[in-house]
Write a protein that holds these residues in place. Structure first.
Motif, PDB file in Angstrom:
ATOM      1  N   GLY A   1       0.815  -1.205   0.000  1.00 51.78           N
ATOM      2  CA  GLY A   1       0.000   0.000   0.000  1.00 51.78           C
ATOM      3  C   GLY A   1       0.850   1.257   0.000  1.00 51.78           C
ATOM      4  N   ALA A   2       1.892   1.263   0.820  1.00 52.44           N
ATOM      5  CA  ALA A   2       2.776   2.427   0.879  1.00 52.44           C
ATOM      6  C   ALA A   2       3.496   2.632  -0.450  1.00 52.44           C
ATOM      7  N   LEU A   3       3.985   1.546  -1.048  1.00 50.51           N
ATOM      8  CA  LEU A   3       4.710   1.659  -2.312  1.00 50.51           C
ATOM      9  C   LEU A   3       3.810   2.118  -3.458  1.00 50.51           C
ATOM     10  N   VAL A   4       2.638   1.528  -3.562  1.00 53.07           N
ATOM     11  CA  VAL A   4       1.718   1.904  -4.643  1.00 53.07           C
ATOM     12  C   VAL A   4       1.230   3.336  -4.451  1.00 53.07           C
ATOM     13  N   ALA A   5       0.915   3.713  -3.223  1.00 53.17           N
ATOM     14  CA  ALA A   5       0.452   5.073  -2.961  1.00 53.17           C
ATOM     15  C   ALA A   5       1.553   6.087  -3.266  1.00 53.17           C
ATOM     16  N   LYS A   6       2.781   5.751  -2.957  1.00 52.84           N
ATOM     17  CA  LYS A   6       3.897   6.658  -3.253  1.00 52.84           C
ATOM     18  C   LYS A   6       4.039   6.843  -4.758  1.00 52.84           C
ATOM     19  N   ARG A   7       3.994   5.755  -5.504  1.00 49.25           N
ATOM     20  CA  ARG A   7       4.138   5.823  -6.957  1.00 49.25           C
ATOM     21  C   ARG A   7       2.984   6.602  -7.590  1.00 49.25           C
ATOM     22  N   GLN A   8       1.763   6.261  -7.211  1.00 53.27           N
ATOM     23  CA  GLN A   8       0.614   6.946  -7.790  1.00 53.27           C
ATOM     24  C   GLN A   8       0.526   8.386  -7.303  1.00 53.27           C
ATOM     25  N   GLY A   9       0.934   8.637  -6.083  1.00 49.45           N
ATOM     26  CA  GLY A   9       0.950  10.009  -5.572  1.00 49.45           C
ATOM     27  C   GLY A   9       1.920  10.885  -6.346  1.00 49.45           C
ATOM     28  N   THR A  10       3.069  10.334  -6.710  1.00 47.91           N
ATOM     29  CA  THR A  10       4.030  11.061  -7.535  1.00 47.91           C
ATOM     30  C   THR A  10       3.445  11.353  -8.909  1.00 47.91           C
ATOM     31  N   ASP A  11       2.762  10.376  -9.484  1.00 52.27           N
ATOM     32  CA  ASP A  11       2.104  10.593 -10.777  1.00 52.27           C
ATOM     33  C   ASP A  11       1.049  11.694 -10.687  1.00 52.27           C
ATOM     34  N   VAL A  12       0.262  11.683  -9.621  1.00 53.72           N
ATOM     35  CA  VAL A  12      -0.772  12.705  -9.432  1.00 53.72           C
ATOM     36  C   VAL A  12      -0.122  14.078  -9.278  1.00 53.72           C
ATOM     37  N   TYR A  13       0.968  14.144  -8.528  1.00 53.71           N
ATOM     38  CA  TYR A  13       1.673  15.408  -8.349  1.00 53.71           C
ATOM     39  C   TYR A  13       2.112  15.975  -9.698  1.00 53.71           C
ATOM     40  N   HIS A  14       2.672  15.128 -10.542  1.00 51.78           N
ATOM     41  CA  HIS A  14       3.117  15.585 -11.865  1.00 51.78           C
ATOM     42  C   HIS A  14       1.936  16.024 -12.731  1.00 51.78           C
ATOM     43  N   ARG A  15       0.804  15.338 -12.617  1.00 50.45           N
ATOM     44  CA  ARG A  15      -0.384  15.746 -13.370  1.00 50.45           C
ATOM     45  C   ARG A  15      -0.896  17.106 -12.907  1.00 50.45           C
ATOM     46  N   VAL A  16      -0.894  17.326 -11.593  1.00 54.86           N
ATOM     47  CA  VAL A  16      -1.324  18.626 -11.059  1.00 54.86           C
ATOM     48  C   VAL A  16      -0.399  19.725 -11.568  1.00 54.86           C
ATOM     49  N   MET A  17       0.905  19.494 -11.507  1.00 50.87           N
ATOM     50  CA  MET A  17       1.862  20.499 -11.972  1.00 50.87           C
ATOM     51  C   MET A  17       1.691  20.775 -13.469  1.00 50.87           C
ATOM     52  N   ARG A  18       1.491  19.724 -14.251  1.00 52.98           N
ATOM     53  CA  ARG A  18       1.297  19.881 -15.695  1.00 52.98           C
ATOM     54  C   ARG A  18       0.022  20.681 -15.984  1.00 52.98           C
ATOM     55  N   ASP A  19      -1.067  20.357 -15.266  1.00 54.64           N
ATOM     56  CA  ASP A  19      -2.311  21.104 -15.462  1.00 54.64           C
ATOM     57  C   ASP A  19      -2.135  22.580 -15.100  1.00 54.64           C
ATOM     58  N   LEU A  20      -1.441  22.859 -14.011  1.00 56.65           N
ATOM     59  CA  LEU A  20      -1.224  24.240 -13.602  1.00 56.65           C
ATOM     60  C   LEU A  20      -0.350  24.998 -14.601  1.00 56.65           C
ATOM     61  N   GLN A  21       0.657  24.314 -15.150  1.00 55.45           N
ATOM     62  CA  GLN A  21       1.525  24.958 -16.138  1.00 55.45           C
ATOM     63  C   GLN A  21       0.770  25.292 -17.421  1.00 55.45           C
ATOM     64  N   HIS A  22      -0.243  24.496 -17.735  1.00 59.48           N
ATOM     65  CA  HIS A  22      -1.041  24.746 -18.927  1.00 59.48           C
ATOM     66  C   HIS A  22      -2.254  25.640 -18.637  1.00 59.48           C
ATOM     67  N   GLY A  23      -2.352  26.163 -17.426  1.00 58.28           N
ATOM     68  CA  GLY A  23      -3.430  27.073 -17.071  1.00 58.28           C
ATOM     69  C   GLY A  23      -4.768  26.393 -16.845  1.00 58.28           C
ATOM     70  N   LYS A  24      -4.753  25.086 -16.604  1.00 60.16           N
ATOM     71  CA  LYS A  24      -5.988  24.353 -16.339  1.00 60.16           C
ATOM     72  C   LYS A  24      -6.161  24.150 -14.841  1.00 60.16           C
ATOM     73  N   MET A  25      -7.422  24.083 -14.402  1.00 65.61           N
ATOM     74  CA  MET A  25      -7.699  23.730 -13.012  1.00 65.61           C
ATOM     75  C   MET A  25      -7.465  22.230 -12.847  1.00 65.61           C
ATOM     76  N   PRO A  26      -6.671  21.828 -11.865  1.00 71.54           N
ATOM     77  CA  PRO A  26      -6.344  20.407 -11.705  1.00 71.54           C
ATOM     78  C   PRO A  26      -7.357  19.639 -10.862  1.00 71.54           C
ATOM     79  N   GLY A  27      -8.647  19.918 -11.060  1.00 71.65           N
ATOM     80  CA  GLY A  27      -9.681  19.298 -10.226  1.00 71.65           C
ATOM     81  C   GLY A  27      -9.670  17.792 -10.282  1.00 71.65           C
ATOM     82  N   GLU A  28      -9.614  17.228 -11.483  1.00 68.10           N
ATOM     83  CA  GLU A  28      -9.612  15.766 -11.640  1.00 68.10           C
ATOM     84  C   GLU A  28      -8.382  15.145 -10.974  1.00 68.10           C
ATOM     85  N   ALA A  29      -7.234  15.772 -11.177  1.00 68.34           N
ATOM     86  CA  ALA A  29      -5.997  15.257 -10.582  1.00 68.34           C
ATOM     87  C   ALA A  29      -6.034  15.377  -9.062  1.00 68.34           C
TER      88      ALA A  29
END
Length: 127
Positions: free
Chosen positions: A42-70
């Motif tokens: 659980g810790a390993l999967v959450a860490k990996r997916q949490g990192t992916d979510v973080y990158h999606r939020v950053m990408r959405d913010l850089q493109h001027g989108k609201m990162p609601g889904e992420a």
């Protein structure tokens, strides 16, 4: 009040019953190892997916989108990982449902509706 009753009385009682059944069917040591394994996974999967979510939020913010889904994904991943790290088979099932993308996508509309209701009742403020 009912939610607290379920959370603090009923759920732990069910978990204890499941521990006893697993101990009877599998044995004490395999049951203990299974509890440790689900926590580590659980810790390993959450860490990996949490990192992916973080990158999606950053990408959405850089493109001027609201990162609601992420952000909803992030909430689900956080609580899914937390539930998997807690000892118990019932909490493991709930945590896995929040970490598996297919089931998480089915649960996100419910989470969004609950958060929207909390916002309308002024229990939480979304600005």
């Amino acid at each position: 009040m009912r939610v607290l009753f379920l959370l603090f009385i009923v759920c732990p009682a069910i978990e204890i019953g499941l521990f006893l059944l697993a101990g009877k069917w599998l044995g004490i040591f395999p049951t203990f190892l299974l509890i440790i394994l689900t926590g580590v996974l659980g810790a390993l999967v959450a860490k990996r997916q949490g990192t992916d979510v973080y990158h999606r939020v950053m990408r959405d913010l850089q493109h001027g989108k609201m990162p609601g889904e992420a952000l909803l994904d992030g909430i689900c991943v956080f609580f899914g990982g937390l539930l998997l790290m807690l000892p118990g088979f019932l909490s493991d099932i709930a945590g896995a449902c929040l970490l598996i993308p297919f089931t998480r996508n089915r649960m996100k509309p419910l989470l969004f509706k609950w958060l929207r209701g909390m916002s309308k009742n002024k229990r939480i403020i979304i600005k």
